[in-house]
Motif scaffolding. Sequence first.
Motif, PDB file in Angstrom:
ATOM      1  N   SER A  99     -10.115 -19.484 -65.804  1.00  0.00           N
ATOM      2  CA  SER A  99     -10.205 -20.890 -65.406  1.00  0.00           C
ATOM      3  C   SER A  99      -8.816 -21.530 -65.311  1.00  0.00           C
ATOM      4  N   PHE A 100      -7.968 -21.264 -66.326  1.00  0.00           N
ATOM      5  CA  PHE A 100      -6.620 -21.833 -66.325  1.00  0.00           C
ATOM      6  C   PHE A 100      -5.803 -21.287 -65.162  1.00  0.00           C
ATOM      7  N   THR A 101      -5.888 -19.981 -64.930  1.00  0.00           N
ATOM      8  CA  THR A 101      -5.127 -19.360 -63.849  1.00  0.00           C
ATOM      9  C   THR A 101      -5.528 -19.938 -62.495  1.00  0.00           C
ATOM     10  N   SER A 102      -6.824 -20.147 -62.297  1.00  0.00           N
ATOM     11  CA  SER A 102      -7.307 -20.734 -61.051  1.00  0.00           C
ATOM     12  C   SER A 102      -6.726 -22.133 -60.838  1.00  0.00           C
ATOM     13  N   SER A 103      -6.735 -22.929 -61.897  1.00  0.00           N
ATOM     14  CA  SER A 103      -6.192 -24.292 -61.812  1.00  0.00           C
ATOM     15  C   SER A 103      -4.675 -24.272 -61.612  1.00  0.00           C
ATOM     16  N   LEU A 104      -3.994 -23.360 -62.305  1.00  0.00           N
ATOM     17  CA  LEU A 104      -2.554 -23.233 -62.182  1.00  0.00           C
ATOM     18  C   LEU A 104      -2.172 -22.828 -60.760  1.00  0.00           C
ATOM     19  N   LYS A 105      -2.925 -21.901 -60.214  1.00  0.00           N
ATOM     20  CA  LYS A 105      -2.658 -21.434 -58.856  1.00  0.00           C
ATOM     21  C   LYS A 105      -2.740 -22.583 -57.855  1.00  0.00           C
ATOM     22  N   GLU A 106      -3.763 -23.407 -57.991  1.00  0.00           N
ATOM     23  CA  GLU A 106      -3.922 -24.550 -57.092  1.00  0.00           C
ATOM     24  C   GLU A 106      -2.810 -25.573 -57.305  1.00  0.00           C
ATOM     25  N   TYR A 107      -2.434 -25.767 -58.545  1.00  0.00           N
ATOM     26  CA  TYR A 107      -1.372 -26.718 -58.874  1.00  0.00           C
ATOM     27  C   TYR A 107      -0.053 -26.282 -58.254  1.00  0.00           C
ATOM     28  N   LEU A 108       0.256 -24.996 -58.367  1.00  0.00           N
ATOM     29  CA  LEU A 108       1.513 -24.475 -57.838  1.00  0.00           C
ATOM     30  C   LEU A 108       1.502 -24.373 -56.316  1.00  0.00           C
ATOM     31  N   LYS A 109       0.325 -24.105 -55.769  1.00  0.00           N
ATOM     32  CA  LYS A 109       0.216 -24.015 -54.315  1.00  0.00           C
ATOM     33  C   LYS A 109       0.603 -25.339 -53.663  1.00  0.00           C
ATOM     34  N   LYS A 110       0.217 -26.431 -54.298  1.00  0.00           N
ATOM     35  CA  LYS A 110       0.559 -27.763 -53.767  1.00  0.00           C
ATOM     36  C   LYS A 110       2.063 -28.010 -53.825  1.00  0.00           C
ATOM     37  N   LYS A 111       2.768 -27.280 -54.699  1.00  0.00           N
ATOM     38  CA  LYS A 111       4.218 -27.398 -54.810  1.00  0.00           C
ATOM     39  C   LYS A 111       4.935 -26.410 -53.886  1.00  0.00           C
ATOM     40  N   ASN A 112       4.133 -25.726 -53.054  1.00  0.00           N
ATOM     41  CA  ASN A 112       4.669 -24.756 -52.093  1.00  0.00           C
ATOM     42  C   ASN A 112       5.247 -23.516 -52.770  1.00  0.00           C
ATOM     43  N   VAL A 113       4.677 -23.158 -53.914  1.00  0.00           N
ATOM     44  CA  VAL A 113       5.089 -21.948 -54.632  1.00  0.00           C
ATOM     45  C   VAL A 113       4.413 -20.733 -54.015  1.00  0.00           C
ATOM     46  N   ILE A 114       5.208 -19.729 -53.650  1.00  0.00           N
ATOM     47  CA  ILE A 114       4.648 -18.490 -53.099  1.00  0.00           C
ATOM     48  C   ILE A 114       4.017 -17.648 -54.200  1.00  0.00           C
ATOM     49  N   TYR A 115       4.760 -17.500 -55.301  1.00  0.00           N
ATOM     50  CA  TYR A 115       4.203 -16.735 -56.419  1.00  0.00           C
ATOM     51  C   TYR A 115       4.851 -17.165 -57.730  1.00  0.00           C
ATOM     52  N   ALA A 116       4.121 -16.954 -58.792  1.00  0.00           N
ATOM     53  CA  ALA A 116       4.610 -17.254 -60.141  1.00  0.00           C
ATOM     54  C   ALA A 116       4.728 -15.949 -60.916  1.00  0.00           C
ATOM     55  N   GLU A 117       5.623 -15.952 -61.895  1.00  0.00           N
ATOM     56  CA  GLU A 117       5.825 -14.751 -62.723  1.00  0.00           C
ATOM     57  C   GLU A 117       5.820 -15.129 -64.194  1.00  0.00           C
ATOM     58  N   ILE A 118       5.143 -14.316 -64.981  1.00  0.00           N
ATOM     59  CA  ILE A 118       5.131 -14.500 -66.433  1.00  0.00           C
ATOM     60  C   ILE A 118       5.481 -13.175 -67.107  1.00  0.00           C
ATOM     61  N   ASP A 119       6.015 -13.262 -68.331  1.00  0.00           N
ATOM     62  CA  ASP A 119       6.344 -12.067 -69.124  1.00  0.00           C
ATOM     63  C   ASP A 119       6.002 -12.367 -70.590  1.00  0.00           C
ATOM     64  N   PRO A 120       4.724 -12.467 -70.910  1.00  0.00           N
ATOM     65  CA  PRO A 120       4.297 -12.927 -72.239  1.00  0.00           C
ATOM     66  C   PRO A 120       4.864 -12.091 -73.379  1.00  0.00           C
ATOM     67  N   CYS A 121       5.252 -12.771 -74.466  1.00  0.00           N
ATOM     68  CA  CYS A 121       5.717 -12.050 -75.666  1.00  0.00           C
ATOM     69  C   CYS A 121       4.499 -11.698 -76.509  1.00  0.00           C
ATOM     70  N   ILE A 122       3.674 -10.840 -75.921  1.00  0.00           N
ATOM     71  CA  ILE A 122       2.456 -10.347 -76.558  1.00  0.00           C
ATOM     72  C   ILE A 122       2.546  -8.830 -76.616  1.00  0.00           C
ATOM     73  N   GLU A 123       2.333  -8.267 -77.785  1.00  0.00           N
ATOM     74  CA  GLU A 123       2.429  -6.814 -77.927  1.00  0.00           C
ATOM     75  C   GLU A 123       1.307  -6.107 -77.176  1.00  0.00           C
ATOM     76  N   PHE A 124       1.648  -4.962 -76.596  1.00  0.00           N
ATOM     77  CA  PHE A 124       0.651  -4.161 -75.884  1.00  0.00           C
ATOM     78  C   PHE A 124      -0.178  -3.353 -76.877  1.00  0.00           C
ATOM     79  N   VAL A 125       0.494  -2.466 -77.604  1.00  0.00           N
ATOM     80  CA  VAL A 125      -0.164  -1.694 -78.665  1.00  0.00           C
ATOM     81  C   VAL A 125       0.757  -1.677 -79.876  1.00  0.00           C
ATOM     82  N   GLN A 126       0.196  -1.446 -81.046  1.00  0.00           N
ATOM     83  CA  GLN A 126       1.011  -1.419 -82.263  1.00  0.00           C
ATOM     84  C   GLN A 126       1.802  -0.110 -82.338  1.00  0.00           C
ATOM     85  N   ARG A 127       3.083  -0.230 -82.639  1.00  0.00           N
ATOM     86  CA  ARG A 127       3.949   0.941 -82.785  1.00  0.00           C
ATOM     87  C   ARG A 127       4.685   0.879 -84.118  1.00  0.00           C
ATOM     88  N   ASP A 128       5.121   2.052 -84.594  1.00  0.00           N
ATOM     89  CA  ASP A 128       5.863   2.098 -85.856  1.00  0.00           C
ATOM     90  C   ASP A 128       7.365   2.083 -85.571  1.00  0.00           C
TER      91      ASP A 128
END
Length: 417
Positions: free
Chosen positions: A87-116
């Motif tokens: 839901s958020f992504t859909s709203s964000l996409k529409e919000y950015l589209k109105k700003k003439n954004v071609i694409y957005a990029e994110i790089d979340p600081c979220i771990e993929f899998v636990q490592r030692d």
Amino acid sequence: MQIKTISVHKYHEYLDTVHEKEFLQSDYQGVKFSQRGWEVEYIEAIKDGKTVAFSMIACMPLMKVFKYCYIPRGFFMDYHSKEDVISFTSSLKEYLKKKNVIYAEIDPCIEFVQRDKDGNIVENGYDNKDVVENLKAAGFLHLPMKPGYDISKECRWISVLDLKGKTKEEIFKEFSYQTRQDIRTYEKYCVKTRVLNEDQLDVLDEMEKETSERQDFEAMSLDFYKDLYHFYGKSHIETVLSYLDLDAYAIKMQSEFDKTSKDIEKTKAFLEANPGNVKKEKRLKTDEEYYNSLQKKLSHIEELKQEYGKEIPLACCLFVKYGHQIVYLVGSSNYEHRVFRGPYAIQWKMIQEAIDEGYDLYNFYGISGYFNKGEEGFGVFDYKRGYNAVVREYIGNFILPCKPFIFKIYNNLKHIY
């Protein structure tokens, strides 16, 4: 879901409620983006009268007419809620589209899998693979997750030392044997540290350039370091120099020399009265070898004083203090005088400082993601592993096409995905 802009003050208030946050998500970084020509906004997403997401977004011109949007280290929300992410992504996409954004990029600081600490996946450990799937279901394109350094992206692989609830003594005991020995070595050599001010950043700049040439990587500029102080302030940035105090070192070596000389005379006197004592003969041989080495060191110290004066710069590192962690962002060292273990003096000082100031995490920051000897970046990884730092692998970079047709044309030209 409704998206609306909020003030930087409101964004800062929201950040204060978040424990796990990165300095790149701070409003300080937002000001830095703005000063560098980015169009920065702070937004929140409202659902049923409640804020379910908030973020800083930064846009810059792309192909003159359009824009590119970057959301550093991702937005703040419950990524495990597939419904809210979509839901958020859909709203964000529409919000950015109105700003003439071609694409957005994110790089979340979220771990993929636990490592030692060795980089191995922990059996039955936690993972966030569902977050990846939720973002993909929402329309994000997942860029390939490859090991290795990529200076065009923020670090995907990092090493972190968990300090929470531990004393300095407990942390020290968990270091590898070699790291503990290296710390004792710099203490033996009378290596000291001091905090540099903004006017002394040329020391870091010069040493970092020498290190980058030696290790074949691109060094940051002096302006980059100054910008950090300008935008984050002295309370969030600390630059530390380690150096060999030649006077203190000479005094200690002279004391050792005098003591060893007396020990040798005593042993010789004993052997004259008790010839053939094997134990004392071995002791005499050991002391004489040490005596000769101390003579060489004292002579070398005088040579060093002639060349350097009273001190030799050994290592210089810059740290960011933000949220619950201290981040080791930039580090350089004097390779010629590596025997004095200058980098260890800085790291141990800052780890202790992190504990004293109540930080939960000591972030050694970027590693390559390769964990075998001989592979790219192994030395850096192994050095950080010596402090018992655990490997973290983030979920990577995601692209959200906001204008799919234009994005397809742009992607064919630039091959970003």
